[in-house]
Scaffold this active site. Structure first.
Site, PDB file in Angstrom:
ATOM      1  N   ARG A  70     -40.884 -35.196   0.169  1.00  0.00           N
ATOM      2  CA  ARG A  70     -40.638 -33.879   1.215  1.00  0.00           C
ATOM      3  C   ARG A  70     -41.926 -33.772   1.811  1.00  0.00           C
ATOM      4  O   ARG A  70     -42.647 -34.868   1.032  1.00  0.00           O
ATOM      5  CB  ARG A  70     -40.140 -32.646   0.433  1.00  0.00           C
ATOM      6  CG  ARG A  70     -38.550 -33.188   0.316  1.00  0.00           C
ATOM      7  CD  ARG A  70     -38.036 -31.447   0.134  1.00  0.00           C
ATOM      8  NE  ARG A  70     -38.629 -31.916  -1.594  1.00  0.00           N
ATOM      9  CZ  ARG A  70     -39.456 -30.527  -2.314  1.00  0.00           C
ATOM     10  NH1 ARG A  70     -39.723 -30.017  -1.645  1.00  0.00           N
ATOM     11  NH2 ARG A  70     -39.900 -30.714  -3.805  1.00  0.00           N
ATOM     12  N   TYR A 211     -36.916 -39.832   5.224  1.00  0.00           N
ATOM     13  CA  TYR A 211     -36.926 -39.790   3.159  1.00  0.00           C
ATOM     14  C   TYR A 211     -36.242 -38.018   2.953  1.00  0.00           C
ATOM     15  O   TYR A 211     -36.141 -37.298   3.506  1.00  0.00           O
ATOM     16  CB  TYR A 211     -38.226 -39.693   2.966  1.00  0.00           C
ATOM     17  CG  TYR A 211     -37.939 -40.379   1.334  1.00  0.00           C
ATOM     18  CD1 TYR A 211     -38.129 -41.675   0.957  1.00  0.00           C
ATOM     19  CD2 TYR A 211     -38.028 -39.426   0.458  1.00  0.00           C
ATOM     20  CE1 TYR A 211     -38.260 -42.388  -0.329  1.00  0.00           C
ATOM     21  CE2 TYR A 211     -37.748 -40.061  -0.847  1.00  0.00           C
ATOM     22  CZ  TYR A 211     -38.325 -41.529  -1.487  1.00  0.00           C
ATOM     23  OH  TYR A 211     -38.214 -41.794  -2.295  1.00  0.00           O
ATOM     24  N   LYS A 220     -31.092 -29.463   0.419  1.00  0.00           N
ATOM     25  CA  LYS A 220     -32.823 -28.686   0.519  1.00  0.00           C
ATOM     26  C   LYS A 220     -33.041 -27.819   0.962  1.00  0.00           C
ATOM     27  O   LYS A 220     -32.769 -26.945   1.619  1.00  0.00           O
ATOM     28  CB  LYS A 220     -34.149 -29.422  -0.261  1.00  0.00           C
ATOM     29  CG  LYS A 220     -34.698 -29.737  -1.105  1.00  0.00           C
ATOM     30  CD  LYS A 220     -34.551 -29.197  -1.972  1.00  0.00           C
ATOM     31  CE  LYS A 220     -34.800 -31.050  -3.112  1.00  0.00           C
ATOM     32  NZ  LYS A 220     -34.156 -29.840  -4.593  1.00  0.00           N
ATOM     33  N   HIS A 240     -32.656 -23.441  -7.270  1.00  0.00           N
ATOM     34  CA  HIS A 240     -32.557 -24.202  -7.181  1.00  0.00           C
ATOM     35  C   HIS A 240     -32.983 -24.437  -8.908  1.00  0.00           C
ATOM     36  O   HIS A 240     -33.191 -24.501  -9.536  1.00  0.00           O
ATOM     37  CB  HIS A 240     -34.254 -25.244  -6.885  1.00  0.00           C
ATOM     38  CG  HIS A 240     -34.844 -25.789  -7.110  1.00  0.00           C
ATOM     39  ND1 HIS A 240     -36.408 -26.194  -7.614  1.00  0.00           N
ATOM     40  CD2 HIS A 240     -34.180 -27.225  -7.162  1.00  0.00           C
ATOM     41  CE1 HIS A 240     -36.200 -27.984  -7.506  1.00  0.00           C
ATOM     42  NE2 HIS A 240     -34.725 -27.958  -7.039  1.00  0.00           N
ATOM     43  N   SER A 262     -40.761 -29.504 -10.012  1.00  0.00           N
ATOM     44  CA  SER A 262     -39.962 -31.018 -10.161  1.00  0.00           C
ATOM     45  C   SER A 262     -40.976 -30.982 -11.067  1.00  0.00           C
ATOM     46  O   SER A 262     -42.243 -30.718 -12.146  1.00  0.00           O
ATOM     47  CB  SER A 262     -40.963 -31.208  -8.727  1.00  0.00           C
ATOM     48  OG  SER A 262     -41.905 -31.439  -8.872  1.00  0.00           O
ATOM     49  N   CYS A 264     -40.225 -31.644 -14.394  1.00  0.00           N
ATOM     50  CA  CYS A 264     -40.257 -30.663 -15.415  1.00  0.00           C
ATOM     51  C   CYS A 264     -39.188 -31.411 -16.619  1.00  0.00           C
ATOM     52  O   CYS A 264     -38.610 -30.689 -17.336  1.00  0.00           O
ATOM     53  CB  CYS A 264     -40.139 -29.437 -15.605  1.00  0.00           C
ATOM     54  SG  CYS A 264     -41.893 -28.477 -14.911  1.00  0.00           S
ATOM     55  N   ASP A 287     -29.303 -30.115  -9.607  1.00  0.00           N
ATOM     56  CA  ASP A 287     -30.328 -29.816  -8.770  1.00  0.00           C
ATOM     57  C   ASP A 287     -30.340 -28.146  -8.188  1.00  0.00           C
ATOM     58  O   ASP A 287     -31.090 -26.910  -8.084  1.00  0.00           O
ATOM     59  CB  ASP A 287     -30.357 -30.257  -7.979  1.00  0.00           C
ATOM     60  CG  ASP A 287     -32.081 -30.426  -7.382  1.00  0.00           C
ATOM     61  OD1 ASP A 287     -32.702 -30.014  -7.601  1.00  0.00           O
ATOM     62  OD2 ASP A 287     -31.732 -31.018  -5.671  1.00  0.00           O
ATOM     63  N   ARG A 379     -36.535 -43.809  -6.005  1.00  0.00           N
ATOM     64  CA  ARG A 379     -34.988 -42.386  -6.162  1.00  0.00           C
ATOM     65  C   ARG A 379     -33.817 -43.678  -6.229  1.00  0.00           C
ATOM     66  O   ARG A 379     -33.755 -44.250  -5.360  1.00  0.00           O
ATOM     67  CB  ARG A 379     -34.823 -41.429  -4.966  1.00  0.00           C
ATOM     68  CG  ARG A 379     -35.652 -40.577  -4.725  1.00  0.00           C
ATOM     69  CD  ARG A 379     -35.718 -39.527  -5.594  1.00  0.00           C
ATOM     70  NE  ARG A 379     -36.878 -38.378  -5.595  1.00  0.00           N
ATOM     71  CZ  ARG A 379     -37.051 -36.895  -5.482  1.00  0.00           C
ATOM     72  NH1 ARG A 379     -35.709 -36.328  -5.755  1.00  0.00           N
ATOM     73  NH2 ARG A 379     -37.385 -36.388  -5.823  1.00  0.00           N
TER      74      ARG A 379
HETATM   75  O1  SAT Z   1     -36.484 -35.210  -1.415  1.00  0.00           O
HETATM   76  S1  SAT Z   1     -35.542 -34.211  -1.768  1.00  0.00           S
HETATM   77  O2  SAT Z   1     -36.176 -32.480  -1.672  1.00  0.00           O
HETATM   78  O3  SAT Z   1     -34.216 -34.566  -2.055  1.00  0.00           O
HETATM   79  C1  SAT Z   1     -35.801 -34.419  -4.062  1.00  0.00           C
HETATM   80  C2  SAT Z   1     -37.103 -32.638  -4.653  1.00  0.00           C
HETATM   81  O4  SAT Z   1     -38.068 -34.014  -3.748  1.00  0.00           O
HETATM   82  O5  SAT Z   1     -36.770 -32.519  -5.312  1.00  0.00           O
HETATM   83 MN    MN Z   2     -34.644 -30.110  -6.981  1.00  0.00          MN
END
Ligand code: SAT
Ligand code: MN
Length: 596
Positions: A70, A211, A220, A240, A262, A264, A287, A379
């Site tokens: 991201r 991505y 998101k 979240h 993130s 954790c 998530d 991922r």
């Molecule tokens: O790439 S995503 O935003 O779907 C996953 C993340 O960064 O938490």
């Molecule tokens: Mn997330």
């Protein structure tokens, strides 16, 4: 067109976008397996996907090295007034951002197919579900969306003639000139990437990246940024959070929703296998949680997604056996290493590194190579239904009633293993001040303290001060039916840098204590920072933990907490006058209790 969309707005929008972007073809996705197989076969033939011999119906993709995560500084919340986006978001005026992006979209799908993906966030027909339609020129996005959401013709059917949907426009921003050869992962350079949200219109425009959350717009962009703004207007919550069901030895069910920044271990906790005998856990989501007050006044949660988009490195049979089982087949793997026998590998997989592999950049790799074999943000995209720990109720249309909220972060010192909030307002304070130390897996300097309120800092689609106020108001409406709020820290270390707490399945010991608190079965000690368990209150049976560890994990270091206050003050100062008075009161309350 494979089927006819009766929704007028949808038909017109698709036409409008096709006119703007000039694709060679328009394809309406029906969501079938045949469609998925065909797109995958095309991507294999084009050299964009590698079929994995060792995992049935699974494929490896390698992204462009510039397109791996991201992009927060290219993410925009566009509201009529800048103040409504608030200090945690990038803002550009609506018409300016649209002008810039319309220029980028002009002709951007030349040489490519425009795919129309009608999708539902939440089980189709659930009163809490919402429909979106993503237009994309990336077949990789289509396949990922088929795993991550419910897509296809059935969604268009559910959408009546005049029903609203969230339009999500996505382009990788890489038109092909006649005769030009494609690359495995086309995308636009960083300065042309835009992930934009027009929250007044419930509209998403994404350009330039293929991505993850930049491109799978249901996740998101829709389920958090747009949905959080909708939720505030409509009186519900888009968070979240993972959703987990814990079942006690007596057969009582508890539903837990937990928010962590993130790195954790959120996915690990979502798929937890309890270490204490007699307790069972089931996963509902890893998530995102959408939550609404039900007819009985309790808060009900659904997982709007249908799959997991999990971080691969660090996932092993020790840290998360359920995730390992989930991605054995029918999985898309992105930026993992490829082994010589046709499987994938990543750092922290819990098995020895292969003697030779192809790294995520497509180069020869062997142990001792300078760079990791898998990208740290590699991922797996896998269907939630494949998780052996998935709850039989994970698609329940009305959701599950939440008993417990957990916030947390990664802190090597100061923050105890577990704290219970004194009341709802104090719980909102704990969420609003949540902090975590950065790791190599997330961006920034390693070991730096970062405040990430409710783990929503990158995902709140409006002014975060108003978001805090929304939490207070939800608490007022829930009254004595509100979930209890806890704060955890699995990451305490000794001065020598040793872990004080084993984590993973043993975290169930802390969750069990929370359930006992909900039942009123156990006392807790009141301290200036909240309620804490006594040293003998946690079930530590079968765990070989030195008593001094548990002492340290549950100790409240008043001096260290006083030293936290200036940082919290600074954090709150960002929100200026808009910070709710009730948060100011919480801060002065904490200061008084620490001085008292
Ligand atoms: O790439 S995503 O935003 O779907 C996953 C993340 O960064 O938490
Ligand atoms: Mn997330």
């Amino acid at each position: 067109m494979a089927y006819e969309a009766k929704n007028r707005k949808l038909r017109e929008w698709v036409e409008e976008v096709a006119t703007l972007c000039h694709p060679d073809e328009v394809h309406w996705c029906d969501g079938s397996k045949a469609e998925y197989d065909l797109l995958m076969a095309q991507m294999v033939a084009a050299g964009a996907a590698i079929p994995l011999e060792k995992r049935r119906n699974s494929f490896l993709f390698r992204s462009d090295p510039s397109d791996v995560a991201r992009v927060e500084d290219r993410t925009y919340i566009s509201t009529p007034n800048e103040e409504d986006a608030g200090p945690t978001n990038n803002w550009v005026a609506e018409d300016e951002l649209k002008r810039t992006m319309l220029n980028l979209y002009e002709g951007c799908m030349r040489g490519r197919t425009l795919y129309v993906i009608p999708f539902s966030m939440g089980p189709l027909g659930s009163p809490m579900a919402k429909i979106g339609v993503e237009i994309t020129d990336s077949p990789y996005v289509v396949c990922n969306m088929q795993i991550m959401t419910r897509i296809g013709e059935k969604v268009v059917e559910a959408l009546g003639e005049d029903d609203e949907f969230v339009p999500c426009l996505h382009s990788i921003g890489a038109p092909l000139e006649p005769g030009e050869e494609d690359v495995p992962w086309p995308c636009a350079p960083m300065e042309k990437k835009y992930i934009s949200h027009f929250t007044r219109e419930n509209l998403i425009w994404s350009f330039g990246s293929g991505y993850g959350g930049n491109a799978l717009l249901g996740k998101k962009c829709f389920a958090l940024r747009i949905a959080s703004a909708m939720a505030r207007r409509e009186g519900w919550m888009a968070e979240h959070m993972l959703i987990l069901r814990l079942i006690s030895p007596k057969g009582r069910r508890y539903h837990i929703a937990a928010a962590f920044p993130s790195a954790c271990g959120k996915t690990n906790l979502a798929m937890l296998q309890p270490a204490i005998p007699g307790w069972k856990a089931e996963c509902i989501g890893d998530d995102i949680a959408w939550m609404k007050i039900g007819p009985d006044g309790r808060l009900y949660a659904i997982n709007p997604e249908a799959g997991f988009f999990g971080v691969a490195p660090g996932t092993s049979y020790q840290s998360n056996p359920m995730a390992m089982e989930t991605c054995k087949e029918n999985t898309i793997l992105t930026n993992c290493a490829l082994t010589d026998d046709g499987d994938i590998w990543w750092e922290g997989m819990g098995v020895p590194a292969p003697a030779h592999a192809i790294d995520w950049k497509g180069r020869d790799w062997s142990p001792g190579s300078a760079e990791p074999a898998a990208h740290p943000n590699a991922r797996f995209t896998a269907p939630a239904a494949q998780c052996p720990a998935i709850s039989s109720d994970w698609e329940k249309p009305d959701g599950v009633p939440i008993d417990i909220f957990i916030f947390g972060g990664r802190r090597s010192g100061v923050v105890p293993l577990v704290t219970e909030a004194l009341d709802w307002d104090h719980g909102v304070f704990l969420g609003a001040t949540a902090s975590s130390e950065t790791t190599a897996a997330n961006i920034g300097e390693v070991g730096k303290l970062r405040r990430d309120p409710f783990a929503m800092q990158p995902f709140c689609g409006y002014n975060m001060a108003d978001y805090f106020q929304h939490w207070f108001e939800m608490g007022d409406r829930l009254g004595d039916k509100a979930p209890r709020i806890f704060y955890v820290n699995w990451f305490r270390k000794t001065a020598e840098g040793e872990w004080l707490w084993p984590g993973y399945g043993d975290n169930s010991r802390v969750l069990a204590w929370m359930c006992e608190r909900v039942e009123g079965e156990v006392e807790a000690g009141e301290t200036p920072i909240g309620y804490l368990p006594g040293e003998s209150d946690l079930d530590l049976g079968g765990l070989d933990l030195p008593p001094e560890n548990i002492h340290e994990l549950l100790r409240v270091d008043i001096e260290a907490w006083r030293a936290e206050l200036p940082d919290i003050e600074q954090h709150f100062a960002r929100f200026g006058e808009r910070l709710p008075a009730r948060l100011r009161d919480q801060l002065s309350g904490l200061r008084e209790r620490l001085e008292g």
